[in-house]
Scaffold this active site. Structure first.
Site, PDB file in Angstrom:
ATOM      1  N   CYS A   1     -14.322  -3.689   3.574  1.00 37.16           N
ATOM      2  CA  CYS A   1     -13.664  -2.969   2.510  1.00 37.16           C
ATOM      3  C   CYS A   1     -13.885  -4.178   1.017  1.00 37.16           C
ATOM      4  O   CYS A   1     -13.204  -5.503   1.466  1.00 37.16           O
ATOM      5  CB  CYS A   1     -13.045  -2.674   2.716  1.00 37.16           C
ATOM      6  SG  CYS A   1     -12.070  -1.740   0.750  1.00 37.16           S
TER       7      CYS A   1
ATOM      8  N   CYS B   1     -20.830  -4.413  -2.346  1.00 35.01           N
ATOM      9  CA  CYS B   1     -19.943  -3.041  -1.861  1.00 35.01           C
ATOM     10  C   CYS B   1     -20.454  -2.359  -0.507  1.00 35.01           C
ATOM     11  O   CYS B   1     -21.329  -2.521  -0.495  1.00 35.01           O
ATOM     12  CB  CYS B   1     -19.458  -2.142  -3.038  1.00 35.01           C
ATOM     13  SG  CYS B   1     -18.545  -0.290  -2.264  1.00 35.01           S
TER      14      CYS B   1
HETATM   15  N1  DGL Z   1     -16.907   0.420   0.538  1.00 38.14           N
HETATM   16  C1  DGL Z   1     -15.289  -1.196  -0.940  1.00 38.14           C
HETATM   17  C2  DGL Z   1     -15.942  -1.926  -0.956  1.00 38.14           C
HETATM   18  O1  DGL Z   1     -16.701  -2.767  -0.465  1.00 38.14           O
HETATM   19  C3  DGL Z   1     -14.693   0.680  -1.040  1.00 38.14           C
HETATM   20  C4  DGL Z   1     -15.841   1.237  -2.496  1.00 38.14           C
HETATM   21  C5  DGL Z   1     -14.462   2.622  -2.311  1.00 38.14           C
HETATM   22  O2  DGL Z   1     -13.574   2.887  -1.946  1.00 38.14           O
HETATM   23  O3  DGL Z   1     -14.505   1.714  -4.248  1.00 38.14           O
HETATM   24  O4  DGL Z   1     -15.187  -2.611  -2.018  1.00 38.14           O
END
Ligand code: DGL
Length: 320
Positions: free
Chosen positions: A101, A211
């Site tokens: 994440c 992301c």
């Molecule tokens: N997948 C995550 C990232 O890489 C989080 C996305 C989210 O929950 O807004 O930032």
């Protein structure tokens, strides 16, 4: 210990994300060949790629779906959530954590990770290498609001390629599309369009999926870019950059094979704070594998683990 050695040594690896996004990282890791084959990997790959075996590590994937998305949350909230999840992973015998994440990695930067009991790897740092290797000059980053604000990708790239210009763009409409399994819809192409237009206007030569949810939109992103511009724009998945770092070699000409599903079902554990059935559909759609064992842990249960930890800590403080 460097990242490559930590990974090579780890037996059970924990990955976490706010939801389905981190599966794009797990997908890359599952395709990595056995690190014990490293000695003659190049030779094998040239002569008979099909003989490369996938590695046998165990994975625990934690999805904090009940609190997804993380992208609009404050630093305090993210620090608290990451603390709870890492604590839970440590209690579940994980020996290495991959922050799948980027929002968590950007907000809980390395200097703030010293209190955690497990070594932690993120995807941010390795993107600089790929930018440097390809000598990209103008790079777009699609990320969450929280990540874009920290300029974490710009900082990582600046360390390796200081002359590169980086444009970080918050793309808040995309995570809900992935979470609702609409990655290949017309709706996805339309949601991507204004972001793609903005980055094209900056004349970027590469765009980073900043992301972990976004690589699942790749097909729609390609359609969108083709509709908008005749010029080719390279798309970069930081999970590929990390895989290259963990393997110690480029994946460009390497033939990768998905591992055997029956075996994977024994080696992967999936836990979500959200709805099990929705998560199962997400795994199926995005990994293409019908994993059967998915566990539910409520946010309350997760927080209790953390409360117990602080109780134990204060108890040992008193004894001391
Ligand atoms: N997948 C995550 C990232 O890489 C989080 C996305 C989210 O929950 O807004 O930032």
């Amino acid at each position: 210990m460097n990242i490559k050695d930590s990974f090579a040594k780890a037996k059970r690896i924990g990955l976490f994300d706010s939801g389905l996004g981190g599966l794009s990282v797990l997908k890359q890791l599952l395709m990595l060949p056995d690190l014990n084959d490293m000695g003659d990997l190049c030779e094998k790959n040239q002569n008979s790629p099909s003989k490369l075996n996938s590695h046998k590590k165990e994975y625990v994937y934690f999805a904090d779906t009940a609190r997804c998305p993380y992208g609009g949350r404050s630093q305090g909230e993210i620090e608290q959530f990451v603390g709870q999840i890492v604590q839970w992973l440590a209690q579940n015998d994980v020996d290495l954590v991959i922050m799948a994440c980027n929002t968590s990695a950007a907000l809980v930067e390395p200097a703030r990770r010293t209190g955690f009991s497990l070594p932690m790897i993120d995807l941010l740092h390795s993107t600089g290498d790929i930018v440097q290797k390809n000598a990209y000059k103008r790079i777009g980053v699609m990320a969450t609001m929280a990540t874009a604000k920290t300029k974490a990708f710009s900082k990582a790239i600046e360390k390796k390629q200081p002359q590169a210009e980086v444009f970080e763009l918050a793309c808040p409409d995309l995570v809900p599309l992935v979470e609702s399994n609409k990655t290949k819809s017309r709706e996805a192409v339309e949601a991507l369009s204004p972001y793609a237009k903005e980055l094209i206007a900056h004349n970027v030569d590469a765009i980073i999926y900043g992301c972990t949810h976004f690589p699942f939109l790749h097909e729609s992103m390609r359609r969108c870019l083709t509709e908008l511009s005749a010029q080719h724009t390279e798309m970069i998945d930081p999970a590929v950059c990390l895989s290259e770092e963990l393997l110690g070699m480029s994946l460009t000409n390497m033939q990768m094979y998905p591992p055997d599903f029956a075996d994977l079902n024994n080696r992967c554990r999936f836990v979500t704070t959200g709805n099990i059935e929705t998560f199962r559909i997400g795994i199926n759609n995005n990994l293409g594998l019908p994993f059967t064992q998915i566990e539910h842990l409520s946010v309350g249960e997760l927080a209790v683990g953390e409360t117990n930890k602080s109780r134990n800590n204060s108890a040992s403080n008193i004894q001391l």
